[in-house]
Motif scaffolding. Sequence first.
Motif, PDB file in Angstrom:
ATOM      1  N   GLN A   2       0.843  -1.191   0.000  1.00  0.00           N
ATOM      2  CA  GLN A   2       0.000   0.000   0.000  1.00  0.00           C
ATOM      3  C   GLN A   2       0.876   1.238   0.000  1.00  0.00           C
ATOM      4  OE1 GLN A   2      -2.659  -0.249   3.277  1.00  0.00           O
ATOM      5  NE2 GLN A   2      -3.705  -2.044   2.521  1.00  0.00           N
ATOM      6  N   GLY A   3       0.289   2.371  -0.360  1.00  0.00           N
ATOM      7  CA  GLY A   3       1.041   3.612  -0.369  1.00  0.00           C
ATOM      8  C   GLY A   3       1.654   3.891  -1.718  1.00  0.00           C
ATOM      9  N   THR A   4       2.649   4.750  -1.706  1.00  0.00           N
ATOM     10  CA  THR A   4       3.298   5.201  -2.924  1.00  0.00           C
ATOM     11  C   THR A   4       4.535   4.364  -3.221  1.00  0.00           C
ATOM     12  OG1 THR A   4       2.530   7.447  -2.500  1.00  0.00           O
ATOM     13  CG2 THR A   4       4.363   7.207  -4.025  1.00  0.00           C
ATOM     14  N   VAL A   5       4.679   3.963  -4.466  1.00  0.00           N
ATOM     15  CA  VAL A   5       5.874   3.257  -4.917  1.00  0.00           C
ATOM     16  C   VAL A   5       6.969   4.296  -5.094  1.00  0.00           C
ATOM     17  CG1 VAL A   5       6.882   1.948  -6.831  1.00  0.00           C
ATOM     18  CG2 VAL A   5       4.558   1.433  -6.059  1.00  0.00           C
ATOM     19  N   LYS A   6       8.086   4.092  -4.388  1.00  0.00           N
ATOM     20  CA  LYS A   6       9.207   5.035  -4.438  1.00  0.00           C
ATOM     21  C   LYS A   6      10.261   4.499  -5.401  1.00  0.00           C
ATOM     22  CE  LYS A   6       9.560   4.507  -0.159  1.00  0.00           C
ATOM     23  NZ  LYS A   6       9.762   4.331   1.245  1.00  0.00           N
ATOM     24  N   GLU A  33      -0.162   8.147 -10.778  1.00  0.00           N
ATOM     25  CA  GLU A  33      -0.665   8.131  -9.405  1.00  0.00           C
ATOM     26  C   GLU A  33      -0.163   6.852  -8.728  1.00  0.00           C
ATOM     27  OE1 GLU A  33      -4.920   8.051  -7.047  1.00  0.00           O
ATOM     28  OE2 GLU A  33      -4.838   8.868  -9.078  1.00  0.00           O
ATOM     29  N   GLY A  34       0.334   6.993  -7.517  1.00  0.00           N
ATOM     30  CA  GLY A  34       0.844   5.836  -6.798  1.00  0.00           C
ATOM     31  C   GLY A  34       2.337   5.630  -6.979  1.00  0.00           C
ATOM     32  N   MET A  35       3.012   6.534  -7.721  1.00  0.00           N
ATOM     33  CA  MET A  35       4.465   6.442  -7.916  1.00  0.00           C
ATOM     34  C   MET A  35       5.086   7.814  -7.674  1.00  0.00           C
ATOM     35  SD  MET A  35       6.751   5.840 -11.377  1.00  0.00           S
ATOM     36  CE  MET A  35       6.868   4.053 -11.478  1.00  0.00           C
ATOM     37  N   ARG A  36       6.243   7.790  -7.016  1.00  0.00           N
ATOM     38  CA  ARG A  36       7.055   8.997  -6.853  1.00  0.00           C
ATOM     39  C   ARG A  36       8.466   8.667  -7.301  1.00  0.00           C
ATOM     40  NH1 ARG A  36      10.363  10.507  -2.857  1.00  0.00           N
ATOM     41  NH2 ARG A  36       9.510   9.026  -1.373  1.00  0.00           N
ATOM     42  N   LYS A  67      20.107   5.771  -0.782  1.00  0.00           N
ATOM     43  CA  LYS A  67      18.971   6.092  -1.664  1.00  0.00           C
ATOM     44  C   LYS A  67      18.441   4.832  -2.360  1.00  0.00           C
ATOM     45  CE  LYS A  67      19.029  10.686  -1.384  1.00  0.00           C
ATOM     46  NZ  LYS A  67      17.940  11.443  -0.817  1.00  0.00           N
ATOM     47  N   VAL A  68      19.337   3.961  -2.801  1.00  0.00           N
ATOM     48  CA  VAL A  68      18.908   2.729  -3.460  1.00  0.00           C
ATOM     49  C   VAL A  68      18.117   1.877  -2.470  1.00  0.00           C
ATOM     50  CG1 VAL A  68      19.666   0.574  -4.537  1.00  0.00           C
ATOM     51  CG2 VAL A  68      20.794   2.721  -5.140  1.00  0.00           C
ATOM     52  N   ARG A  69      18.643   1.709  -1.279  1.00  0.00           N
ATOM     53  CA  ARG A  69      17.980   0.867  -0.274  1.00  0.00           C
ATOM     54  C   ARG A  69      16.627   1.425   0.148  1.00  0.00           C
ATOM     55  NH1 ARG A  69      23.538  -0.669   1.946  1.00  0.00           N
ATOM     56  NH2 ARG A  69      23.625  -2.849   1.276  1.00  0.00           N
ATOM     57  N   ALA A  70      16.494   2.743   0.172  1.00  0.00           N
ATOM     58  CA  ALA A  70      15.234   3.373   0.583  1.00  0.00           C
ATOM     59  C   ALA A  70      14.178   3.321  -0.515  1.00  0.00           C
ATOM     60  CB  ALA A  70      15.493   4.820   0.993  1.00  0.00           C
ATOM     61  N   SER A  71      14.586   2.977  -1.730  1.00  0.00           N
ATOM     62  CA  SER A  71      13.637   2.936  -2.849  1.00  0.00           C
ATOM     63  C   SER A  71      12.977   1.564  -2.941  1.00  0.00           C
ATOM     64  CB  SER A  71      14.354   3.254  -4.163  1.00  0.00           C
ATOM     65  OG  SER A  71      15.198   2.182  -4.545  1.00  0.00           O
ATOM     66  N   ASP A  72      11.813   1.569  -3.596  1.00  0.00           N
ATOM     67  CA  ASP A  72      11.127   0.308  -3.884  1.00  0.00           C
ATOM     68  C   ASP A  72      11.610  -0.280  -5.211  1.00  0.00           C
ATOM     69  OD1 ASP A  72       9.347   0.352  -1.597  1.00  0.00           O
ATOM     70  OD2 ASP A  72       8.276   1.975  -2.623  1.00  0.00           O
ATOM     71  N   GLY A  73      12.128   0.579  -6.065  1.00  0.00           N
ATOM     72  CA  GLY A  73      12.599   0.147  -7.376  1.00  0.00           C
ATOM     73  C   GLY A  73      13.491   1.209  -7.982  1.00  0.00           C
ATOM     74  N   VAL A  74      14.056   0.897  -9.144  1.00  0.00           N
ATOM     75  CA  VAL A  74      15.036   1.771  -9.785  1.00  0.00           C
ATOM     76  C   VAL A  74      14.671   1.965 -11.257  1.00  0.00           C
ATOM     77  CG1 VAL A  74      17.488   2.051 -10.367  1.00  0.00           C
ATOM     78  CG2 VAL A  74      16.843   0.936  -8.211  1.00  0.00           C
ATOM     79  N   LEU A  75      14.893   3.186 -11.745  1.00  0.00           N
ATOM     80  CA  LEU A  75      14.752   3.496 -13.164  1.00  0.00           C
ATOM     81  C   LEU A  75      16.078   4.062 -13.639  1.00  0.00           C
ATOM     82  CD1 LEU A  75      13.165   3.961 -15.816  1.00  0.00           C
ATOM     83  CD2 LEU A  75      12.458   6.186 -14.869  1.00  0.00           C
ATOM     84  N   PHE A  76      16.767   3.318 -14.506  1.00  0.00           N
ATOM     85  CA  PHE A  76      17.996   3.801 -15.123  1.00  0.00           C
ATOM     86  C   PHE A  76      17.644   4.434 -16.465  1.00  0.00           C
ATOM     87  CE2 PHE A  76      20.004   0.341 -12.571  1.00  0.00           C
ATOM     88  CZ  PHE A  76      20.938   1.110 -11.892  1.00  0.00           C
ATOM     89  N   VAL A  77      18.239   5.598 -16.718  1.00  0.00           N
ATOM     90  CA  VAL A  77      18.073   6.270 -18.005  1.00  0.00           C
ATOM     91  C   VAL A  77      19.483   6.492 -18.529  1.00  0.00           C
ATOM     92  CG1 VAL A  77      17.030   8.201 -19.226  1.00  0.00           C
ATOM     93  CG2 VAL A  77      16.010   7.395 -17.084  1.00  0.00           C
ATOM     94  N   THR A  78      19.827   5.749 -19.575  1.00  0.00           N
ATOM     95  CA  THR A  78      21.235   5.711 -19.979  1.00  0.00           C
ATOM     96  C   THR A  78      21.489   6.146 -21.404  1.00  0.00           C
ATOM     97  OG1 THR A  78      23.206   4.310 -20.041  1.00  0.00           O
ATOM     98  CG2 THR A  78      21.126   3.271 -20.676  1.00  0.00           C
ATOM     99  N   LEU A 177       6.132  -0.246 -14.639  1.00  0.00           N
ATOM    100  CA  LEU A 177       7.090  -0.328 -13.528  1.00  0.00           C
ATOM    101  C   LEU A 177       6.372  -0.261 -12.184  1.00  0.00           C
ATOM    102  CD1 LEU A 177       9.960  -0.500 -12.429  1.00  0.00           C
ATOM    103  CD2 LEU A 177      10.150   1.991 -12.751  1.00  0.00           C
ATOM    104  N   THR A 178       5.335   0.537 -12.094  1.00  0.00           N
ATOM    105  CA  THR A 178       4.553   0.599 -10.851  1.00  0.00           C
ATOM    106  C   THR A 178       3.959  -0.772 -10.550  1.00  0.00           C
ATOM    107  OG1 THR A 178       4.008   2.923 -11.233  1.00  0.00           O
ATOM    108  CG2 THR A 178       2.616   1.722  -9.679  1.00  0.00           C
ATOM    109  N   THR A 179       3.302  -1.362 -11.525  1.00  0.00           N
ATOM    110  CA  THR A 179       2.688  -2.685 -11.352  1.00  0.00           C
ATOM    111  C   THR A 179       3.742  -3.739 -11.034  1.00  0.00           C
ATOM    112  OG1 THR A 179       0.916  -2.083 -12.880  1.00  0.00           O
ATOM    113  CG2 THR A 179       1.269  -4.442 -12.496  1.00  0.00           C
ATOM    114  N   TRP A 180       4.857  -3.699 -11.760  1.00  0.00           N
ATOM    115  CA  TRP A 180       5.938  -4.664 -11.572  1.00  0.00           C
ATOM    116  C   TRP A 180       6.528  -4.559 -10.169  1.00  0.00           C
ATOM    117  CZ3 TRP A 180       7.521  -9.008 -13.393  1.00  0.00           C
ATOM    118  CH2 TRP A 180       8.845  -9.428 -13.308  1.00  0.00           C
TER     119      TRP A 180
END
Length: 193
Positions: A2-6, A33-36, A67-78, A177-180
């Motif tokens: 529940q809550g926001t996916v970080k 909505e639901g992602m930050r 920061k990585v550990r505090a996140s729920d997931g990662v987005l790399f833009v390369t 990514l939110t769903t995943w």
Amino acid sequence: MQGTVKILGIAGSLRRDSYNRAALAEAQKMAPEGMRIEIFSDLGAVPPYNQDAEKDTPKAVAALKEKVRASDGVLFVTPEYNYSVPGVLKNAIDWASRPYGDSAWEGKPVAVMGASVGMIGTARAQYHLRQMFVFLNMHALNRPEVMIANAAEKFDAQGNLTDEKTRDKIRDLLAALTTWTIRMKESQKVVIA
């Protein structure tokens, strides 16, 4: 979950007017909505990896790992340099995976996208990142893929993404990514009977 996916967003370029940094900033604005999305902007402060320095972790590395550990997931833009991942991004990935057994990347859901002035749109760099995800035990989102080719035609002089088809692809990636991320987090929960 529940809550926001970080999501922690990391652009693999230090260039001020980088299309990849611009694409990440656009993704941050388009987060559903639901992602930050929080952008890690101190990649240039991460020193070259040196195993001798692992015992006294540099501050920039400690900040990255936190920061990585505090996140729920990662987005790399390369971007893509010489058919592969830029050195600055590989360096950060290496640091956050060390020392052995203390990887901040472990089990993180991850997505990747990239922009290039060329026609391939960072396909090779993204493929190399996906190879790294296997060893890092990161859970890669396979689709949709976002490879922004001919980036100079899709961003204005201020770095705003002007191409609606590309904006739609990024929106689709962020929704997936939110769903995943939610699915991966739910599957990692341990049920005690």
